[in-house]
Write a protein that holds these residues in place. Structure first.
Motif, mmCIF file in Angstrom:
data_model
loop_
_atom_site.group_PDB
_atom_site.id
_atom_site.type_symbol
_atom_site.label_atom_id
_atom_site.label_comp_id
_atom_site.label_asym_id
_atom_site.label_seq_id
_atom_site.Cartn_x
_atom_site.Cartn_y
_atom_site.Cartn_z
ATOM 1 N N GLN A 48 0.960 -1.223 0.157
ATOM 2 C CA GLN A 48 0.115 -0.052 0.085
ATOM 3 C C GLN A 48 0.762 1.218 -0.004
ATOM 4 O O GLN A 48 1.639 1.351 0.921
ATOM 5 C CB GLN A 48 -0.888 -0.029 1.203
ATOM 6 N N LEU A 49 0.641 2.219 -0.913
ATOM 7 C CA LEU A 49 1.484 3.546 -1.159
ATOM 8 C C LEU A 49 0.542 4.661 -0.820
ATOM 9 O O LEU A 49 -0.783 4.698 -1.176
ATOM 10 C CB LEU A 49 2.083 3.658 -2.580
ATOM 11 N N TYR A 50 0.891 5.490 0.188
ATOM 12 C CA TYR A 50 0.085 6.769 0.250
ATOM 13 C C TYR A 50 1.028 7.811 -0.254
ATOM 14 O O TYR A 50 2.107 8.231 0.277
ATOM 15 C CB TYR A 50 -0.071 6.834 1.806
ATOM 16 N N LYS A 51 0.656 8.413 -1.381
ATOM 17 C CA LYS A 51 1.579 9.383 -2.150
ATOM 18 C C LYS A 51 1.598 10.736 -1.272
ATOM 19 O O LYS A 51 2.523 11.594 -1.391
ATOM 20 C CB LYS A 51 1.209 9.560 -3.288
ATOM 21 N N THR A 52 0.484 11.147 -0.922
ATOM 22 C CA THR A 52 0.148 12.553 -0.097
ATOM 23 C C THR A 52 -1.025 12.358 0.931
ATOM 24 O O THR A 52 -1.815 11.671 0.729
ATOM 25 C CB THR A 52 -0.137 13.536 -1.082
ATOM 26 N N ALA A 53 -0.999 13.348 1.961
ATOM 27 C CA ALA A 53 -2.159 13.421 2.936
ATOM 28 C C ALA A 53 -2.377 12.153 3.667
ATOM 29 O O ALA A 53 -3.395 11.774 3.670
ATOM 30 C CB ALA A 53 -3.461 14.002 2.134
ATOM 31 N N PHE A 54 -1.311 11.351 3.785
ATOM 32 C CA PHE A 54 -1.625 9.947 4.708
ATOM 33 C C PHE A 54 -2.016 10.021 5.739
ATOM 34 O O PHE A 54 -2.040 11.145 6.640
ATOM 35 C CB PHE A 54 -0.336 9.057 4.599
ATOM 36 N N PRO A 55 -3.046 8.892 6.261
ATOM 37 C CA PRO A 55 -3.717 9.182 7.707
ATOM 38 C C PRO A 55 -2.874 9.041 8.981
ATOM 39 O O PRO A 55 -1.796 9.009 9.013
ATOM 40 C CB PRO A 55 -4.528 7.828 7.416
#
Length: 896
Positions: A299-306
């Motif tokens: 899982q990749l979060y590129k921006t504004a991750f939780p």
């Protein structure tokens, strides 16, 4: 080059051309005894070169007992399907098997309303749980996602006649039709993965996508098993595959590090089974440190991750390792021109699974042409170098004798003591070791036997070792907990010994120097994560984290200590995140993370938020924002005379500032069953950036760190476009990024903004994957506009005592020039075959940089011409250090 572009365009259009075959002349002669219908279709497909398509859920399980002698294909299929409730039709070259039309529509009245549905999602073949699976109610926009251990709870199911849809990236979508007698608690949902489907059969209702936009804005999911056909220098490289997505630099082929939407690799949080990985490269960035055979989910979060994730200011890559086959033992091996790998999976009494996966290059034993090409790309070829100095001509014979290898190993033991509990121990180690001997000899005057011998012996070792011990428990249908204890350590050690002998006739003078550099990063963590579905429309996630870092950076030169930085910092964190569904179409997530850092004795508050609004069945709007802090920093040490060096330090709020970032994201997505079109615009600011510059170091001096540390800030903004074709023989995507990254350091560039080293305004990526029978073809093309670099503005002569002069470089505007544009075309062909009835294999060819483009890695100053007899006066001798040219590779994989 024109021919290559035409070939690329033709390949992209292959999916528009349907294959045709005249089935009328085919005759079938077979004796079928006690065979399942799926087995019969497989037999016919292989023996008579037929292509079948069907929905697996419609096939009858009854046995086929039939003798066919010289039957026409139509008659044979009619007899085979007789009594099964199925019929067939032929569309172009595909035989479609489907249920017979019926005049009766079964209808049942619902008896239960607004009830919960829960269970576990697993791989049917291996029994492994599937995290981040998507569960939805057909015809309804909202749904839920399975947790780390594959458990799910879908609250507020409207009625017991609904259809529940289960999907996981790279697996066949399952539709479960409920009725008043259906079980709704502790379900076990089994999904079928694409590699386990028959090569000759195309499933009508397939969802074997390789890349998928996640449920959060800026989130992307990746399926490792479905990407093996992409061109690569060795095995499937997960991080190199991520570089083919918009918003992630794809022109950085000499590093597995990720430059995500203006961030640098050290600003990414990389987790493997919960513990932190600090270095991602093998072979100086040619390969990444992760073995795809040991990876289940990414899982990749590129921006504004939780709020669940912290300690970094750019992005998150959360990797879940495979648990191992719970049903039967399996073994796999692979081989290419650089390395070999193997994977072993062993179940024990249906409660314990064991996985061992390892890779090792054999480049220290056998140096293939591919290895020589890669090493020359890194270090420069063995060559005769001519340097014009003072108008004379000197010849230097330079020889390089490298000894290099890398390896990594993954081990994991998973124990399921009950239906609610999972215990696991995961271990990883990766190492690179390089030794090089440089020998240089120069005869200054052969008549009097005057000259010198010079040699360098370099030894480098770097890598990461880590482990995690995890306990996950599904307490009830609404509450899940996960406790993780982990430790990791990154080491980087470098030693250089220099020996200089100047001789005149029988006399000589010997000088020996030693340069060492050591960087050690230790990371210990204990975290507790929880999920509570306390309301049909709301889920609360909360947790605690304790983290301790111990960092050492030390540099010595002979008897002098140039740097000695050592520090230890402790971090305590707590987070809350609530996700609610409002008005059926709006999903809102609000979170807060609070950090306490020992070295600064301060609290850091990090609010986060995101929302998704579904305008209709296919269209959604999304937005996100957040505040982020980072307490560890990798310092880039930039030099004109060599590639950049880097080292990790711990922030203290004074000499090394705490890094902070602000993220803002807005986007739009349109998705159908076949296509996805996604646009995301972002703005990111980062404070507390740190650089260590050696731009004006004297030529031929030993490169080492100085006290020239500078702090500043940066702003990144851009827009990413993503168009994906998800189904059919031809799949792939087109990604385009328009971006800008500016930095500002008050002590540099007269306080004016300048483009960051990784600033790239335009980047285009086109990925094609085409499957036909047992063949998989892939073609990828990457284009990027030129990156900036600093070019000296002038050369001056400094007058020294005694009348001597020394050349000095004047550096003007930072990053004032750009390299030429980058582009590269890669191709691969993979043949998939069965090894009897017990195994599967792959053999393939990859061609990297098909049209042999000369892409430049960086520009390096090799010398200064004194220009005594030169009309141009003093001038720089500059070399373009190039990236890979045309590079072929072959590979072989098999699994039992």
């Amino acid at each position: 080059m024109l021919k290559c572009y035409l070939f690329f365009c033709l390949f992209s259009l292959m999916s528009l051309v349907g294959l045709t075959q005249d089935y009328a002349e085919i005759r079938i002669t077979e004796k079928l005894e006690q065979q399942q219908l799926t087995e019969v279709l497989q037999l016919l497909g292989e023996k008579y070169n037929l292509k079948f398509a069907y929905d697996n859920s419609t096939l009858s399980d009854q046995e086929i007992n039939l003798s066919l002698t010289n039957e026409k294909l139509n008659n044979a299929l009619t007899k085979i399907l007789e009594g099964t409730g199925l019929e067939f039709t032929v569309l172009q070259s595909t035989i479609i098997i489907k249920a017979k039309a019926s005049g009766e529509i079964e209808s049942m009245s619902p008896t239960r309303f607004n009830f919960p549905l829960n269970g576990l999602i697993i791989d049917k073949q291996t029994g492994e749980s599937l995290p981040n699976s998507i569960i939805k109610i057909e015809g309804v926009l909202y749904g839920t996602v399975s947790n780390t251990d594959g458990y799910f709870t879908l609250l507020n199911v409207p009625s017991d006649t609904c259809t529940i849809v289960f999907s996981y990236l790279g697996y066949k979508t399952l539709r479960l039709k409920l009725d008043p007698f259906s079980e709704t608690q502790n379900l076990q949902i089994e999904l079928i993965s694409a590699p386990e489907m028959l090569n000759e059969v195309m499933i009508l209702d397939q969802a074997f996508r390789t890349v998928k936009s996640g449920n959060e804005p800026g989130q992307v999911a990746l399926n490792p098993t479905q990407l093996s056909s992409l061109p690569s220098l060795g095995e499937l490289d997960l991080l190199k595959t991520l570089q083919l997505l918009p918003g992630i630099s794809g022109t950085n082929e000499s590093s597995a590090g990720l430059f995500v939407r203006g961030g640098t690799p050290d600003q990414n949080l990389i987790l493997f089974d919960g513990f932190t990985i600090y270095y991602l490269d093998h072979f100086f960035g040619i390969f990444s440190a992760f073995n795809a055979n040991a990876v289940k989910d990414l899982q990749l979060y590129k921006t504004a991750f939780p709020a669940k994730y912290g300690e970094r200011v750019s992005s998150v890559v959360d990797i879940t390792g495979k648990s191992g086959n719970m049903n039967k033992p399996s073994f796999g091996m692979g081989l290419n021109l650089l390395s070999a790998n193997f994977t072993l999976e062993v179940p024990i009494k249906n409660k314990v699974s064991f996985l061992l996966a390892a890779r090792r290059s054999y480049t220290d034993v056998v140096q293939s042409p591919l290895y020589n090409s890669l090493f020359d790309n890194i270090s420069g070829e063995n060559e005769k170098v001519e340097l014009p100095i003072g108008g004379s001509r000197r010849f230097i014979n330079k020889e390089i004798d490298p000894n290099f290898y890398y390896f990594d190993i993954n081990g994991k033991i998973t124990y399921k003591p009950s239906e609610k509990d999972i215990l696991s121990f995961s271990y990883y180690q990766g190492r690179d070791k390089l030794k090089t001997n440089y020998n240089v000899g120069e005869i200054l005057d052969p008549d009097i036997s005057f000259g010198f011998d010079y040699s360098e012996n370099d030894a480098s070792e770097w890598g990461t070792e880590g482990f995690s011990l995890r306990w996950g428990r599904q307490w009830n249908k609404k509450f899940y907990s996960n406790i993780n204890l982990g430790k990791s350590e990154y080491i980087s050690e470098f030693e250089r010994n220099r020996n200089l002998r100047v001789y005149l006739d029988e006399e000589s003078q010997i000088t020996n120097t030693t340069f060492t550099e050591e960087n050690d990063v230790k990371d210990f963590m204990l975290r507790w994560d929880n999920e509570w579905n306390f309301h049909p429309n709301s889920k609360l996630e909360f947790g605690l984290l304790f983290n301790e870092n111990d960092i050492l950076y030390k540099v010595t030169s002979t008897d002098f200590e140039l740097a000695n930085l050592s520090d230890k910092g402790k971090q305590k964190s707590i987070y809350f995140q609530n996700t609610s569904r409002l008005f059926k179409k709006l999903s809102l997530s609000l979170g807060l993370r609070i950090n306490d850092f020992s070295l600064t004795e301060q609290y850091y508050f990090q609010p986060r938020g995101s929302l998704t609004y579904n305008i209709g069945k296919n269209i959604s709007l999304k937005a996100g924002a957040g505040k982020y802090y980072q307490f560890i920093n990798r310092v880039i040490s930039e030099s004109l005379f060599s590639s950049s060096r880097d080292f990790w330090v711990l922030t203290d709020g004074e000499n090394f500032p705490v890094i902070s970032g602000n993220h803002f994201l807005a986007g739009f997505a349109y998705e159908t069953s076949d296509f996805l079109f996604d646009i995301e615009a972002y703005w990111k600011s980062t404070d507390g950036l740190l650089e260590n510059l050696r731009l004006t170091e004297p030529f031929f001096e030993i490169p080492g760190p100085t006290e020239a540390f500078f702090t500043g800030d940066g702003v990144a903004r851009g827009i990413d476009f993503f168009l994906q074709k998800k189904t059919g023989k031809h799949t792939g995507w087109i990604g385009y990024s328009l971006a800008r990254v500016d930095h500002n350091f008050p002590q540099l560039n007269n306080g004016n903004d300048f483009p960051a080293l990784h600033d790239q305004r335009h980047e285009l990526k086109i990925v094609n994957m085409y499957g036909i029978k047992k063949w998989d073809f892939s073609l990828t093309w990457v284009y990027g506009s030129g990156r900036p670099y600093t070019s000296p503005s002038a050369i001056y002569d400094l007058n020294l005592l005694g009348g001597a002069q020394k050349p000095f470089l004047y550096v003007g505007v930072k990053n004032n020039t750009r390299l030429p544009d980058y582009h590269r075309l890669d191709f691969s062909a993979t043949y998939n075959y069965n090894i009897g009835k017990v195994g599967k294999g792959q053999v393939g060819l990859a061609l990297i940089n098909l049209y042999d483009r000369d892409n430049i890695k960086f520009r390096q100053i090799q010398g200064i011409s004194l220009g005594d007899n030169s009309p141009d006066g003093q001038r720089l001798i500059v070399a373009d250090v190039k990236l890979l040219g045309f590079t072929p590779n072959v590979f072989l994989n098999f699994k039992f």
